[in-house]
Design a protein around this motif. Structure first.
Motif, PDB file in Angstrom:
ATOM      1  N   LEU B   3      -0.067   9.815 -13.683  1.00  0.00           N
ATOM      2  CA  LEU B   3      -0.458   8.952 -12.424  1.00  0.00           C
ATOM      3  C   LEU B   3       0.309   8.353 -11.313  1.00  0.00           C
ATOM      4  N   VAL B   4       1.416   7.542 -12.948  1.00  0.00           N
ATOM      5  CA  VAL B   4       2.593   6.363 -12.640  1.00  0.00           C
ATOM      6  C   VAL B   4       3.115   6.408 -12.345  1.00  0.00           C
ATOM      7  N   VAL B   5       3.618   7.645 -12.798  1.00  0.00           N
ATOM      8  CA  VAL B   5       4.759   8.897 -12.097  1.00  0.00           C
ATOM      9  C   VAL B   5       5.113   9.656 -10.792  1.00  0.00           C
ATOM     10  N   LEU B   6       3.559   9.941 -10.186  1.00  0.00           N
ATOM     11  CA  LEU B   6       3.127  10.356  -9.286  1.00  0.00           C
ATOM     12  C   LEU B   6       3.135   9.056  -7.917  1.00  0.00           C
ATOM     13  N   GLY B   7       2.585   8.640  -8.630  1.00  0.00           N
ATOM     14  CA  GLY B   7       1.780   6.712  -7.478  1.00  0.00           C
ATOM     15  C   GLY B   7       2.558   5.761  -7.272  1.00  0.00           C
ATOM     16  N   LEU B   8       4.264   6.141  -7.946  1.00  0.00           N
ATOM     17  CA  LEU B   8       5.277   4.894  -7.863  1.00  0.00           C
ATOM     18  C   LEU B   8       6.279   5.289  -7.012  1.00  0.00           C
ATOM     19  N   PRO B   9       6.518   6.780  -6.129  1.00  0.00           N
ATOM     20  CA  PRO B   9       7.227   7.000  -5.107  1.00  0.00           C
ATOM     21  C   PRO B   9       5.971   7.331  -3.868  1.00  0.00           C
ATOM     22  N   LEU B  10       5.029   7.356  -4.504  1.00  0.00           N
ATOM     23  CA  LEU B  10       3.835   7.602  -3.187  1.00  0.00           C
ATOM     24  C   LEU B  10       3.578   6.508  -1.905  1.00  0.00           C
ATOM     25  N   LEU B  11       3.290   5.686  -3.613  1.00  0.00           N
ATOM     26  CA  LEU B  11       3.061   3.806  -2.578  1.00  0.00           C
ATOM     27  C   LEU B  11       4.454   3.692  -2.384  1.00  0.00           C
ATOM     28  N   GLY B  12       5.563   4.181  -2.806  1.00  0.00           N
ATOM     29  CA  GLY B  12       6.640   3.448  -2.163  1.00  0.00           C
ATOM     30  C   GLY B  12       7.291   4.082  -0.876  1.00  0.00           C
ATOM     31  N   CYS B  13       6.888   5.441  -0.339  1.00  0.00           N
ATOM     32  CA  CYS B  13       7.071   6.044   0.686  1.00  0.00           C
ATOM     33  C   CYS B  13       6.018   5.563   1.683  1.00  0.00           C
ATOM     34  N   LEU B  14       5.225   5.404   1.302  1.00  0.00           N
ATOM     35  CA  LEU B  14       4.190   4.580   2.110  1.00  0.00           C
ATOM     36  C   LEU B  14       4.090   3.189   2.867  1.00  0.00           C
ATOM     37  N   LEU B  16       7.468   1.788   2.875  1.00  0.00           N
ATOM     38  CA  LEU B  16       8.634   2.160   3.851  1.00  0.00           C
ATOM     39  C   LEU B  16       8.492   2.992   4.883  1.00  0.00           C
ATOM     40  N   ALA B  17       7.694   3.816   5.119  1.00  0.00           N
ATOM     41  CA  ALA B  17       7.043   3.896   6.553  1.00  0.00           C
ATOM     42  C   ALA B  17       6.458   2.784   7.363  1.00  0.00           C
ATOM     43  N   LEU B  18       6.136   2.214   6.876  1.00  0.00           N
ATOM     44  CA  LEU B  18       5.760   1.051   7.477  1.00  0.00           C
ATOM     45  C   LEU B  18       6.520  -0.465   7.463  1.00  0.00           C
ATOM     46  N   TRP B  19       7.647  -0.139   7.595  1.00  0.00           N
ATOM     47  CA  TRP B  19       8.958  -0.855   6.917  1.00  0.00           C
ATOM     48  C   TRP B  19       9.817  -1.275   8.094  1.00  0.00           C
ATOM     49  N   PRO B  20      10.097  -2.687   9.028  1.00  0.00           N
ATOM     50  CA  PRO B  20      10.451  -2.842  10.272  1.00  0.00           C
ATOM     51  C   PRO B  20      11.633  -2.142  10.324  1.00  0.00           C
ATOM     52  N   ARG B  21      11.810  -1.989  11.576  1.00  0.00           N
ATOM     53  CA  ARG B  21      12.417  -1.075  12.232  1.00  0.00           C
ATOM     54  C   ARG B  21      14.066  -1.439  11.331  1.00  0.00           C
ATOM     55  N   GLY B  22      14.511  -2.741  12.036  1.00  0.00           N
ATOM     56  CA  GLY B  22      15.495  -3.188  12.341  1.00  0.00           C
ATOM     57  C   GLY B  22      16.810  -3.213  10.687  1.00  0.00           C
ATOM     58  N   ALA B  23      15.426  -3.509   9.805  1.00  0.00           N
ATOM     59  CA  ALA B  23      15.678  -3.729   8.238  1.00  0.00           C
ATOM     60  C   ALA B  23      17.130  -2.526   7.601  1.00  0.00           C
ATOM     61  N   ASP B  24      17.798  -2.948   7.401  1.00  0.00           N
ATOM     62  CA  ASP B  24      18.984  -2.212   6.652  1.00  0.00           C
ATOM     63  C   ASP B  24      18.955  -2.396   5.169  1.00  0.00           C
ATOM     64  N   PRO B 114      17.106   3.910   7.764  1.00  0.00           N
ATOM     65  CA  PRO B 114      17.191   3.363   6.421  1.00  0.00           C
ATOM     66  C   PRO B 114      15.467   3.399   5.959  1.00  0.00           C
ATOM     67  N   ALA B 115      14.959   3.301   6.020  1.00  0.00           N
ATOM     68  CA  ALA B 115      13.361   3.095   5.722  1.00  0.00           C
ATOM     69  C   ALA B 115      12.843   3.849   6.301  1.00  0.00           C
ATOM     70  N   LEU B 116      13.183   4.496   6.712  1.00  0.00           N
ATOM     71  CA  LEU B 116      12.823   6.118   6.485  1.00  0.00           C
ATOM     72  C   LEU B 116      13.075   6.811   6.165  1.00  0.00           C
ATOM     73  N   PHE B 117      14.603   7.031   6.059  1.00  0.00           N
ATOM     74  CA  PHE B 117      15.304   7.852   5.364  1.00  0.00           C
ATOM     75  C   PHE B 117      14.978   7.460   3.978  1.00  0.00           C
ATOM     76  N   CYS B 118      15.098   6.510   3.337  1.00  0.00           N
ATOM     77  CA  CYS B 118      14.373   6.713   1.744  1.00  0.00           C
ATOM     78  C   CYS B 118      12.541   6.848   2.146  1.00  0.00           C
ATOM     79  N   SER B 119      11.841   6.212   3.068  1.00  0.00           N
ATOM     80  CA  SER B 119      10.414   6.716   2.844  1.00  0.00           C
ATOM     81  C   SER B 119      10.490   8.293   2.503  1.00  0.00           C
ATOM     82  N   LEU B 120      11.646   9.187   3.371  1.00  0.00           N
ATOM     83  CA  LEU B 120      11.952  11.164   3.196  1.00  0.00           C
ATOM     84  C   LEU B 120      11.759  11.256   1.864  1.00  0.00           C
ATOM     85  N   VAL B 121      13.027  10.812   1.487  1.00  0.00           N
ATOM     86  CA  VAL B 121      13.394  11.506   0.123  1.00  0.00           C
ATOM     87  C   VAL B 121      12.461  10.880  -1.119  1.00  0.00           C
ATOM     88  N   LEU B 122      11.102   9.884  -0.920  1.00  0.00           N
ATOM     89  CA  LEU B 122      10.594   9.512  -1.938  1.00  0.00           C
ATOM     90  C   LEU B 122       9.665  10.262  -1.475  1.00  0.00           C
TER      91      LEU B 122
END
Lengths: 640, 513
Positions: B3-14, B16-24, B114-122
């Motif tokens: 669950l940890v292995v699966l949950g970490l990227p899932l959490l990260g994805c979510l 990052l999806a909510l990350w402010p747009r301008g951040a690089d 980049p936030a959206l990109f990383c979110s999709l990768v995760l």
């Protein structure tokens, strides 16, 4: 197995590998001095380890193993297998390697890419050592192919030479074709024996059915033909001369091309149990040695003469082995390594000092380069097979073994006709070898240079600097003196690995392993040498500034072009493959992909049609979705 | 731990999806941290599997560790059943590693949004890890499909000029295959009443009639064949690879392609053994055809990424050949070749990305030649990667391919020996053809004298036509070292897979059943 022996055997592989890795490290690569030190020190240490292996080997095979890859039904292990054969070859590789590394320091003095070159030479040495000491067939294959890679990289070393990339690719691909046969043969043998360990395979020879054995050994022979440049996979070797000359000395004279011969010796009991294969080998050897000698006769490029000569000499070795002369073939392997490496390094000196190796542009060099002349003459005499030089003994031994087969004394080559063909081919080759060797010596070192002169001014042409001179001198010693070991060599080499007791009548080798010269053979050979050399000399003396090969007339052109076998290979293999690639690619991209795109277009068209039939449906996408979903659901319902 | 292995990227994805747009910088850092944490968590799972004999002693066909078995959708008999064994763990580690390297690559080539990109990768990582860890068929299918969405967006939003069409083709084609996959899974449920993989592997096809096994295996076969890809269902791959951004290509080749063959070994073989035995020859023929066709097609390719895409088809051909032999050697070889392909082709795509970003083209006609002379370090790694990909012994690619040929020479009892023997020889010949096109590539692009290409536009003072710099090194070196390590000591992976594969073949594919 003693720790020292194992350690030395492992060291002999690991030390040059480390030298290679170190040589490409950025810190070393940028400093030429550092790269030279790493290369030479590595070669010296390898030499020491080789001496240790040589000293601790005896003619009882010793072995260690380590599990490398458990695949379930079969395991791949790695380990070292040291016996007399390995001991001798390890020493040969180490000595030639050290001479070549030292020579290269001088030869490539102003070359920017020396560090990469030296690292590749070290890697090559490691790979060849792996082939020699490996106790497992697949690990041997690793070394085998890494040698091929290094050969490819080194032949292509001179980036600006237009023929280099093509020659490198050709070398890799021709040997790769052979290597695939080799792989299949190894897989078949391993599967039949239940293990890839050489000792297990040899021990299982009695229990493998002869059909599998013959097929597997024939496939192995493909690999031998590729690596040892036997007909028909020999076409890469003359072109490989595009690489730096020290490479030719190491790879294409003394070591890599010897790997094929080594393999036959290493797995000799397996080959002996498949007489058909040895007959094929005998025929191939006969063709190869004659082809090599004939083509050497008409080459203008000095290095190409030596390349074709190597092809021919390798035929001697495989011929002797095919006849059952295990010890004889092995001895010629060792002496050839010495005199051929010597000859190639001498050619390198000529190229380095004069600027060309085209004999039509050389002449009279014996006055300006006396040492080079002397060592070349000695090397050529050994190659021609004049007693008491080492080559004389080994050539006589090879001829004697085939003669014994003709007399029916060999259980391995019982077919007298085949043995006779082999013998005739060998004797003819002796004559031709004398001829082309004399031609080389006369055209390069005697006579007068052409009116245009050399590239450089005659005063500059002299014997090379010490770093390039000493390897020549060192290699002259075994060239001259190895004949003294004919008493000790057979007992050190021992017999081939013994198979299980069930194989009857297999002693030290199918033929007695004595290397002493036989009077009748020696006399006949000497007569042939005199005829070949004398004829060449007389033709040359009539018109010293013209090529003696001119008397062959139009055949000379064909021979210079290697009997157009390159063109045959191109027409039979290369061009059809290219055409096939174009066709297949088109079929795949237009045909297969076309079906996919067509399916998509068909769906879209059907949906369009449907949506026109039902004007109330809003758009194409929705209609497609409904149609497809309905179809899927129907299928699911009907079938479940 | 699963669950940890699966949950970490899932959490990260979510997140990052909510990350402010301008951040690089911050999303890239966060993404890298999550990916690194996931890799660490996956590595933690490793010791628990040492000495795993795959249940050969316990008699279980599938013996997962780090098991998680929770009720989920009880209405349709679906549970949240996760687990790891020696077959899936190497792929899990490979996925985590490539995702991490992809995140680091964001410093080499900064993507916009980049936030959206990383979110999709995760999200892609979640789907892949879920596929490898799922022990419930519906969960497997869901994870299998989840991978589609982020890959579609990665290609279409961040890809090259023809990205929209390539992404659409990829999505629809793979979706069609998945439809077949779903049909197959439903067949299995209809016959057995269970979606649980452990239970189904245990049954080994008992209770499923031969006809249904054939039909179900055929359906699964189509679905996995599209994903693998198996010739002739491969034509979505070249355009997808060509148009995808570098990270997208790496993950497509290194992660997504593994899912198809994994599915075959994990689901289709153990659950439907009779179907497997019946259809294995067809699989073998198509696999070997793929090897040869791909090699010949590669020879004519002039675009770098397209060439490597076709080479992937060839490599997967060897993997599928190994699977089709239904022996321990074959399946072990297939799994090893799978991992090797992920490493080597991943490295190749990173390198090609490096070339494209410097010269703004992937066309061989425009690139000129002599790359090794111009950019020595990049040239060296390119030579290494090409040599590894053509299967040089001593590097990772060799063992899987050679032993797949061995397995084809000695297929399972009941399979047509002569056919497999011929296929083995043809596959070996395919290895020569592989060398042919890679040497052609090297000769045209890398070795030889420097020739400046026609399409090479002269860059300004801030030109990036410099040799590899540190961040690129960080990405290449792990793959390089692993390729060498796996080539010299394949027991690293085989030690993990050997046990479960032995259990699989013994408990399920024994002809006596």
């Amino acid at each position: 197995m003693t720790t020292l022996a194992t350690g030395a055997a492992v060291g002999v592989v690991v030390i040059p590998a480390l030298a290679a890795g170190l040589g490409v490290a950025p810190a070393i690569r940028q400093r030429v001095g550092g790269a030279r030190a790493v290369a030479v020190v590595g070669a010296v240490l390898t030499m020491l380890a080789a001496v240790a292996v040589f000293g601790t080997a005896d003619n009882v095979a010793q072995e260690t193993r380590l599990l490398l890859a458990p695949f379930g039904d079969i395991d791949i292990t790695t380990g070292v297998l040291i016996d007399g054969l390995a001991g001798v070859l390890v020493l040969v590789v180490a000595v030639v390697g050290l001479c070549v590394q030292l020579f290269s320091v001088g030869y490539l003095h102003s070359d920017q890419r020396y560090p990469t070159y030296a690292a590749q030479v070290s890697l090559f040495t490691a790979a060849m050592m792996l082939v020699v000491v490996s106790g497992d067939l697949l690990a041997l294959l690793v070394g085998w192919e890494v040698m091929g890679l290094c050969s490819y990289l080194l032949i292509g070393h001179y980036r600006d030479l237009p023929e280099a990339p093509g020659a490198a690719v050709k070398a890799f691909l021709v040997t790769r074709v052979g290597d695939i046969g080799f792989l299949l043969g190894v897989l078949l043998l391993g599967g039949a024996a239940g293990s890839f360990r050489i000792s297990d395979v040899v021990a299982a020879v009695g229990s493998i059915d002869s059909g599998t054995l013959t097929l597997a050994t024939l496939l192995l022979l493909l690999g031998v033909a590729g690596k040892s440049a036997q007909f028909p996979l020999h076409t890469w070797l003359p072109d490989a001369m595009a690489g730096p000359t020290p490479i030719s000395a190491l790879i294409h004279a003394a070591t890599m091309v010897a790997a094929g011969v080594f393999l036959v010796m290493r797995l000799y009991p397996v080959f002996v149990a498949a007489p058909t294969t040895l007959t094929v080998l005998a025929v191939s050897a006969a063709i190869t040695m004659l082809l090599g000698a004939l083509c050497a006769l008409a080459q203008d490029d000095l290095k190409r003469v030596l390349a074709w000569s190597t092809i021919s000499q390798l035929g001697y070795m495989t011929g002797a082995l095919a006849a059952g002369g295990y010890v004889q073939g092995g001895f010629h392997l060792v002496t050839h390594a010495a005199f051929k490496a010597l000859l190639f390094l001498a050619a390198g000196v000529v190229l380095h000092q004069v600027g060309t190796v085209l004999m039509s542009q050389l002449g009279g060099l014996r006055r300006s380069m006396p040492l080079t002349f002397a060592v070349t003459a000695i090397g050529l005499l050994a190659m021609v097979g004049v007693l008491p030089l080492s080559g004389g003994f080994s050539k006589d031994a090879a001829v004697a073994s085939v003669w014994a087969a003709v007399r029916g004394e060999s259980s391995v080559l019982p077919s007298a006709p085949v043995a006779t063909v082999l013998l005739i081919s060998m004797l003819a080759t002796v004559l031709l070898t004398a001829a082309y060797a004399t031609r080389l010596l006369l055209r390069t070192f005697f006579g007068e240079p052409p009116p245009g002169g050399f590239h450089g001014n005659r005063q500059e042409i002299a014997d090379p600097e010490p770093l390039m001179r000493w390897p020549l001198v060192v290699l002259t010693v075994p060239t001259v003196a190895l004949g003294a070991t004919i008493g000790w060599f057979p007992s050190y080499l021992g017999g081939a690995l013994p198979p299980a007791e069930s194989v009857v009548g297999f002693g030290p080798g199918p033929l007695p392993g004595s290397l002493g010269p036989h009077l009748s053979e020696a006399l006949l050979a000497s007569a042939l040498i005199v005829v070949g050399a004398g004829a060449t000399y007389l033709v040359w003396r009539a018109q010293p500034d013209r090529d003696p090969a001119r008397i062959l007339g139009r055949a000379a052109t064909a021979l210079r072009r290697g009997l157009y076998l390159d063109e045959v290979q191109d027409a039979l293999v290369v061009r059809p493959t290219r055409r096939l690639a174009t066709v297949v690619s088109a079929v795949d991209e237009i045909g297969v992909d076309g079906l996919v795109d067509g399916a998509a277009d068909a769906t879209a068209a059907a949906s369009r049609g449907l949506s026109q039939a039902h004007p109330r449906l809003p758009n194409l996408a929705v209609t497609s979705l409904i149609v497809t979903t309905t179809a899927l659901v129907t299928i699911l319902v009907v079938l479940s | 731990m699963s669950l940890v292995v699966l949950g970490l990227p899932l959490l990260g994805c979510l997140v990052l999806a909510l990350w402010p747009r301008g951040a690089d910088l911050s999303p890239r850092i966060f993404g890298t941290v999550i990916a690194a944490a996931t890799l660490l968590a996956a590595l933690v799972m490793l010791p628990g599997l040492r000495g795993d004999d795959g249940g050969a002693d316990t008699g279980r066909a599938l013996n997962p560790r780090h098991e998680v078995d929770l009720p989920w959708l009880s209405v349709i008999d679906v549970r949240l059943h996760l687990g790891v064994d020696g077959i899936s763990l190497p792929l899990i580690l490979l996925t985590a590693l490539l995702t991490l390297l992809g995140m680091v690559h964001n410093w080499v080539e900064r993507p916009d949004r980049p936030a959206l990109f990383c979110s999709l990768v995760l999200l892609l990582e979640v789907g892949a890890l879920g596929t490898f860890m799922a022990l419930d068929l519906v969960l497997f299918f869901a994870a299998f499909e989840v991978v589609l969405i982020p890959m579609y967006f990665l290609i279409s939003r961040w890809g090259g000029p023809g990205a929209a069409a390539a992404a659409l083709k990829f999505a629809v084609y793979t979706l069609a295959g998945s439809a077949a996959l779903l049909i197959g899974l439903v067949f299995i449920y209809a016959s057995t009443g269970s979606f649980d993989l452990v239970e189904l592997s245990e049954r080994g096809g008992a209770g499923i009639s031969t006809a249904v096994q054939l039909a179900a295996f055929g359906a699964l076969f189509v679905g996995f064949a599209v994903k693998s890809p198996l010739w002739p269902l491969h034509t979505w791959l070249p355009p997808a690879h060509t148009e995808a951004p570098t990270v997208g290509s790496v993950l497509l080749a290194g992660v997504q392609l593994k899912m198809g063959t994994y599915g075959l070994v994990r689901i289709a073989l153990p659950v439907l053994p009779e179907g497997a035995r019946a259809l294995a020859p067809i699989l073998a023929v198509l696999a070997v055809t793929g090897i040869v066709v791909a090699a010949l097609a590669c020879y004519t390719q002039n675009e770098l990424k397209r060439l490597i895409a076709y080479s992937s088809v060839g490599h997967m051909g060897f993997v599928l050949l190994g699977v089709s032999t239904l022996t321990t050697v074959g399946i072990n070889a297939a799994l090893l070749a799978n991992v090797a392909h992920g490493l080597i082709t991943g490295l190749l795509f990173f390198l090609v990305g490096a070339v494209k970003s410097r010269f703004h083209t992937g066309e061989l006609d425009e690139l000129g030649s002599g790359l090794w002379a111009r950019l020595p370090r990049l040239g060296f790694v390119l030579v290494f990667a090409c040599v590894a990909s053509l299967g040089l012994p001593g590097l990772a690619g060799f063992w899987g391919e050679a032993m797949a040929v061995y397995a084809a020479l000695h297929p399972a009892v009941g399979l047509p020996g002569p056919l497999f023997g011929v296929l083995a020889v043809v596959a070996a010949a395919g290895a020569v053809l592989t060398a042919v096109y890679f040497l052609r590539l090297l000769r045209r692009l890398v070795v030889g004298p420097v020739v400046v290409g026609a399409g090479h536009r002269v860059q300004g003072a801030g030109s990036r036509t410099a040799d590899i710099w540190v961040t690129e090194r960080v990405v290449h070196v792990p793959l390089l070292l692993l390729t060498l390590a796996l080539g010299l000591y394949p027991a690293v992976v085989l030690g993990l897979t050997e046990g479960p594969v032995a259990g699989l073949v013994e408990a399920v594919l024994a002809p006596s059943r």
